[in-house]
Scaffold this motif. Structure first.
Motif, PDB file in Angstrom:
ATOM      1  N   ASN A 242       0.904  -1.488   0.408  1.00 35.10           N
ATOM      2  CA  ASN A 242       0.183  -0.065  -0.141  1.00 35.10           C
ATOM      3  C   ASN A 242       1.036   0.846  -0.068  1.00 35.10           C
ATOM      4  OD1 ASN A 242      -3.207  -0.880   0.557  1.00 35.10           O
ATOM      5  ND2 ASN A 242      -1.421  -2.006   2.551  1.00 35.10           N
ATOM      6  N   PHE A 243       0.416   2.215  -1.027  1.00 41.22           N
ATOM      7  CA  PHE A 243       0.892   3.337  -0.691  1.00 41.22           C
ATOM      8  C   PHE A 243       1.163   4.746  -0.512  1.00 41.22           C
ATOM      9  CE2 PHE A 243      -0.587   3.796  -4.779  1.00 41.22           C
ATOM     10  CZ  PHE A 243      -1.146   5.145  -5.209  1.00 41.22           C
ATOM     11  N   GLY A 244       0.947   5.903  -0.162  1.00 43.34           N
ATOM     12  CA  GLY A 244       0.276   7.253   0.200  1.00 43.34           C
ATOM     13  C   GLY A 244       1.478   8.235  -0.584  1.00 43.34           C
ATOM     14  N   ALA A 245       1.081   9.311  -1.115  1.00 47.54           N
ATOM     15  CA  ALA A 245       1.730  10.305  -1.741  1.00 47.54           C
ATOM     16  C   ALA A 245       1.005  11.479  -1.801  1.00 47.54           C
ATOM     17  CB  ALA A 245       1.420   9.524  -3.148  1.00 47.54           C
ATOM     18  N   LEU A 246       1.469  12.477  -2.098  1.00 47.26           N
ATOM     19  CA  LEU A 246       1.276  13.541  -1.881  1.00 47.26           C
ATOM     20  C   LEU A 246       0.519  14.040  -0.867  1.00 47.26           C
ATOM     21  CD1 LEU A 246      -0.866  13.851  -5.264  1.00 47.26           C
ATOM     22  CD2 LEU A 246       1.502  14.358  -5.222  1.00 47.26           C
ATOM     23  N   GLY A 247      -0.183  13.334  -0.240  1.00 49.80           N
ATOM     24  CA  GLY A 247      -0.115  14.748   1.533  1.00 49.80           C
ATOM     25  C   GLY A 247      -1.468  15.395   1.693  1.00 49.80           C
ATOM     26  N   HIS A 248      -1.978  15.881   0.151  1.00 47.14           N
ATOM     27  CA  HIS A 248      -2.871  16.720  -0.235  1.00 47.14           C
ATOM     28  C   HIS A 248      -3.579  16.060  -1.213  1.00 47.14           C
ATOM     29  CE1 HIS A 248      -1.158  18.252  -3.847  1.00 47.14           C
ATOM     30  NE2 HIS A 248      -0.218  18.485  -3.125  1.00 47.14           N
ATOM     31  N   GLY A 249      -5.473  16.303  -1.651  1.00 54.65           N
ATOM     32  CA  GLY A 249      -5.455  15.612  -2.387  1.00 54.65           C
ATOM     33  C   GLY A 249      -5.095  16.518  -3.917  1.00 54.65           C
ATOM     34  N   ILE A 250      -6.200  15.930  -5.456  1.00 56.77           N
ATOM     35  CA  ILE A 250      -5.559  16.154  -6.208  1.00 56.77           C
ATOM     36  C   ILE A 250      -6.980  16.892  -6.261  1.00 56.77           C
ATOM     37  CG2 ILE A 250      -5.396  16.259  -8.574  1.00 56.77           C
ATOM     38  CD1 ILE A 250      -3.498  13.689  -8.066  1.00 56.77           C
ATOM     39  N   SER A 251      -7.137  18.305  -6.976  1.00 56.01           N
ATOM     40  CA  SER A 251      -8.195  19.231  -6.837  1.00 56.01           C
ATOM     41  C   SER A 251      -8.228  19.782  -8.787  1.00 56.01           C
ATOM     42  CB  SER A 251      -8.311  20.476  -6.394  1.00 56.01           C
ATOM     43  OG  SER A 251      -8.394  20.131  -4.654  1.00 56.01           O
ATOM     44  N   ASP A 252      -9.091  19.568  -9.059  1.00 57.68           N
ATOM     45  CA  ASP A 252      -9.273  20.299 -10.602  1.00 57.68           C
ATOM     46  C   ASP A 252      -9.023  21.830 -10.484  1.00 57.68           C
ATOM     47  OD1 ASP A 252     -10.766  20.029 -13.383  1.00 57.68           O
ATOM     48  OD2 ASP A 252     -11.079  21.571 -13.024  1.00 57.68           O
ATOM     49  N   GLU A 257     -12.185  22.019  -7.049  1.00 61.02           N
ATOM     50  CA  GLU A 257     -12.954  21.010  -6.324  1.00 61.02           C
ATOM     51  C   GLU A 257     -12.452  19.316  -6.371  1.00 61.02           C
ATOM     52  OE1 GLU A 257     -15.770  20.748  -4.803  1.00 61.02           O
ATOM     53  OE2 GLU A 257     -16.172  23.168  -5.107  1.00 61.02           O
ATOM     54  N   LEU A 258     -12.269  19.311  -5.086  1.00 59.37           N
ATOM     55  CA  LEU A 258     -11.352  17.215  -4.922  1.00 59.37           C
ATOM     56  C   LEU A 258     -11.739  16.685  -6.311  1.00 59.37           C
ATOM     57  CD1 LEU A 258      -9.002  16.239  -3.140  1.00 59.37           C
ATOM     58  CD2 LEU A 258     -11.370  15.289  -2.171  1.00 59.37           C
ATOM     59  N   VAL A 259     -11.376  15.859  -7.381  1.00 61.14           N
ATOM     60  CA  VAL A 259     -11.792  14.553  -8.247  1.00 61.14           C
ATOM     61  C   VAL A 259     -12.157  13.727  -7.770  1.00 61.14           C
ATOM     62  CG1 VAL A 259     -10.763  14.310 -10.127  1.00 61.14           C
ATOM     63  CG2 VAL A 259      -9.797  16.185  -9.685  1.00 61.14           C
ATOM     64  N   GLU A 299      -1.545   1.018  -8.998  1.00 61.36           N
ATOM     65  CA  GLU A 299      -2.958   1.655  -8.964  1.00 61.36           C
ATOM     66  C   GLU A 299      -3.022   2.574  -7.937  1.00 61.36           C
ATOM     67  OE1 GLU A 299      -5.424  -2.049  -9.522  1.00 61.36           O
ATOM     68  OE2 GLU A 299      -4.255  -2.316 -11.400  1.00 61.36           O
ATOM     69  N   ILE A 300      -4.315   3.563  -8.809  1.00 65.67           N
ATOM     70  CA  ILE A 300      -4.622   4.037  -7.185  1.00 65.67           C
ATOM     71  C   ILE A 300      -5.828   4.133  -7.109  1.00 65.67           C
ATOM     72  CG2 ILE A 300      -5.062   6.875  -6.906  1.00 65.67           C
ATOM     73  CD1 ILE A 300      -3.352   7.698  -8.992  1.00 65.67           C
ATOM     74  N   SER A 301      -6.593   3.987  -5.688  1.00 63.67           N
ATOM     75  CA  SER A 301      -7.554   3.807  -5.033  1.00 63.67           C
ATOM     76  C   SER A 301      -8.398   4.779  -5.026  1.00 63.67           C
ATOM     77  CB  SER A 301      -7.725   2.612  -4.677  1.00 63.67           C
ATOM     78  OG  SER A 301      -6.757   2.268  -3.492  1.00 63.67           O
ATOM     79  N   SER A 302      -7.812   5.517  -3.859  1.00 64.76           N
ATOM     80  CA  SER A 302      -9.113   7.378  -3.426  1.00 64.76           C
ATOM     81  C   SER A 302      -7.817   8.349  -3.649  1.00 64.76           C
ATOM     82  CB  SER A 302      -9.052   6.137  -1.964  1.00 64.76           C
ATOM     83  OG  SER A 302      -8.349   5.951  -1.236  1.00 64.76           O
ATOM     84  N   ASN A 303      -9.075   9.787  -4.069  1.00 66.83           N
ATOM     85  CA  ASN A 303      -7.907  10.682  -3.839  1.00 66.83           C
ATOM     86  C   ASN A 303      -8.705  11.288  -2.777  1.00 66.83           C
ATOM     87  OD1 ASN A 303      -6.984  13.344  -4.816  1.00 66.83           O
ATOM     88  ND2 ASN A 303      -9.304  13.205  -5.946  1.00 66.83           N
ATOM     89  N   THR A 304      -7.893  11.760  -1.351  1.00 62.92           N
ATOM     90  CA  THR A 304      -8.622  12.808  -0.622  1.00 62.92           C
ATOM     91  C   THR A 304      -8.153  13.083  -0.152  1.00 62.92           C
ATOM     92  OG1 THR A 304      -6.956  11.169   1.034  1.00 62.92           O
ATOM     93  CG2 THR A 304      -9.123   9.603   0.604  1.00 62.92           C
TER      94      THR A 304
END
Length: 428
Positions: A242-252, A257-259, A299-304
C-alpha cells in the motif's frame, strides 16, 4: 460631575469585562489547540503524557481497556491532575476508545479519541511519480456561449449545469469518456435532451436543449474534463504494498474541487529541471511522465483531502530501496530538528529541516505541521519547498512522522506538513 464619573466607571467596567472575556476565550483556544483530539497507544503498553493546561483537570475513561494513572501509579478509570502534571494511559485490546476532560471536575472541555494499535512500519520513499486519474463521471468545469446556425449566441447549459457537476449519462445512455459525450451531442437530432448528473453526491436529471452551431453540429455549451495528470512524490510504501502520496488531494485546476475518481495509475516520471522558489512566487519541479504498460508502477484507488492512496506493483517493488521504519504516533512528533527525504537532485538524500509547530487539533489535517528548510544544499538547489515536492517524507528520530504538503507563498523556505498517522488511517 457625578454623571460624568458614573459614565466613566461604566465604560471602564465594560472594558474590564470585555478584556476578561476575550482573555479567557484566548486562553481556552490555546489550551484546546495544545491538547490533541486523538492519540495512539501500542496494544498492552503504558505511555506517559502531560497536557499544558492552566486549570485542575479531571480525566475519565469510558472503557476498561483504557486505564489512567497519576503519581500514585494505581490504574483508575478517573484521575485528577494539575497544570502540566504528568499522567499515564495504559491501553489493552486494539480498538478506539474515549477519554473525557473536565476542567475543575465540572466544565466539559474535550473528548480525546484513544486508538489502541499495533506498531506500524513503512519504507519512506521521496521519489517522483507520474499520476493519472480518471474521474468518476465527466466533470463540468464551466459553461459558455454557443453561436447558433442563425448567428445568435446562446448559453444552453447556463443555470442547468455548474462547475463541479459530473455527467453520468445522456438520454439514459451511460457515459465513461468526454469523447462519448461529444459524439452523443453531435449526433443529436434536435429537441430537449436529458442529462444524468451527480452534484455534491446527489444524482439528478437535468433537461436542456443542445444548440445547432454554425458548423452544423449540436453543442451543450459546457466545458468538460474526464481525467487529470501531473507529477508528485510518493511518501511511503508499507509491507503490503500500500502506498500514500502527496499528503493532500488532487483538485481540478479550474473548479478547485477535489476530483472524484473512478480509478487511476502511477507511472514512471523523471525530473528535468527545477525553478527555484522565491517570495511571492512558488518554485516548480518540471519533468516528464512515461506512459505505457512497461512504465505503470501501481494503481490509485482513492483521492482524498489527505493524499492519494493505492497499491504499487511488482515493478515498483523491484526498484524500491531503503528499509522499513517505524511510523511515529502523533504524540511523538515534536518541534525540533528533522529531515526530509527526496530524490530531487537525482539521488535519494536526506536534507535537514526544522519542525517549528505541531497543531494536533488542526482543522485541516494536511496542515498539522509547520516546517522550515534549513539545509544549505537544498536551499541553494530549490530555494526551499517547491511544487512537486508534495508528499516528500519527513523523518524525526529515525521514524516517519509525516509528509510535506504545501509551501508558504511568501516564504518558500517554510511550508506545511501532514502527520504520517493521518495518512496511514486510509490503510485501515
Amino acid at each position: 460631575m457625578r454623571r460624568r464619573k458614573s459614565g466613566l466607571y461604566r465604560r471602564l467596567a465594560w472594558i474590564f469585562w470585555l478584556t476578561a472575556i476575550a482573555g479567557t476565550g484566548f486562553v481556552w483556544y490555546l489550551a484546546d489547540r495544545s491538547v490533541p483530539d486523538r492519540i495512539s497507544i501500542i496494544e498492552n503498553q503504558q505511555e506517559e503524557f502531560a497536557f499544558p493546561l492552566l486549570w485542575k483537570t479531571t480525566l475519565s475513561s469510558g472503557s476498561t481497556e483504557v486505564a489512567l494513572g497519576n503519581e500514585s501509579n494505581i490504574p483508575a478509570d478517573e484521575i485528577t491532575i494539575s497544570s502540566s502534571e504528568p499522567f499515564s494511559i495504559f491501553a489493552g485490546e486494539k480498538g478506539s476508545y474515549q477519554v473525557d476532560l473536565k476542567l475543575l471536575g465540572l466544565i466539559k472541555f474535550k473528548d480525546i479519541q484513544v486508538d489502541v494499535v499495533d506498531t506500524q512500519y513503512a519504507v519512506p520513499c521521496g521519489t517522483p511519480i507520474g499520476i493519472y486519474l480518471k474521474s468518476n463521471g465527466i466533470m463540468v468545469i464551466g459553461t459558455g456561449r454557443v453561436t447558433g446556425e442563425d448567428g445568435v449566441e446562446t448559453e444552453p447549459a447556463y443555470g442547468r449545469l455548474k462547475s463541479g457537476d459530473y455527467i453520468e449519462a445522456f438520454n439514459g445512455a451511460p457515459l465513461s469518456t468526454k469523447e462519448e459525450l461529444i459524439q452523443k451531442v453531435e449526433n443529436w437530432e434536435g429537441g430537449q435532451a436529458s442529462l444524468t448528473i451527480r452534484r455534491e453526491g446527489e444524482t439528478m436529471e437535468v433537461a436542456l436543449d443542445p444548440v445547432k452551431g454554425s458548423d452544423g453540429q449540436y453543442k451543450l455549451g459546457a466545458w468538460v474534463r474526464d481525467d487529470t495528470q501531473g507529477i508528485g512524490t510518493i511518501t511511503y510504501v508499507d509491507p503490503n504494498g500500500n502506498f500514500g502520496a502527496l499528503g493532500h488531494g488532487i483538485s481540478d485546476s479550474d473548479t478547485g474541487e477535489l476530483v472524484e475518481i473512478e480509478n487511476g495509475a502511477l507511472y514512471t516520471a523523471k525530473i528535468m529541471g527545477v525553478e527555484k522558489g522565491e517570495a511571492g512566487k512558488p518554485g516548480l519541479l518540471s519533468g516528464v511522465i512515461y506512459y505505457g504498460p512497461q512504465s505503470c508502477m501501481g494503481e490509485i484507488s482513492s483521492n482524498t483531502e489527505d493524499g492519494i492512496f493505492g497499491k504499487v506493483n511488482q515493478q515498483f517493488k523491484k526498484e524500491l530501496s531503503g528499509e522499513p521504519v517505524e511510523i511515529a504516533r502523533r504524540q511523538e512528533v515534536k518541534p525540533g530538528p528533522a529531515v526530509i527525504r527526496t530524490t530531487v537532485s537525482g539521488e535519494t538524500k536526506d536534507y535537514s529541516v526544522e519542525i517549528q509547530k505541531v497543531d494536533y487539533s488542526a482543522t485541516k489535517k494536511n496542515k498539522t505541521m509547520v516546517l522550515k528548510v534549513t539545509d544549505p544544499e537544498l536551499l541553494a538547489f530549490t530555494g526551499g519547498i517547491v511544487q512537486g515536492l508534495s508528499g516528500t517524507p519527513i523523518l524525526q528520530d529515525g521514524k516517519l512522522v509525516g509528509a510535506v504538503t504545501h509551501v508558504f507563498v511568501q516564504d518558500p523556505t517554510r511550508g506545511y506538513g501532514i502527520l504520517a498517522e493521518d495518512m496511514l488511517k486510509y490503510e485501515e
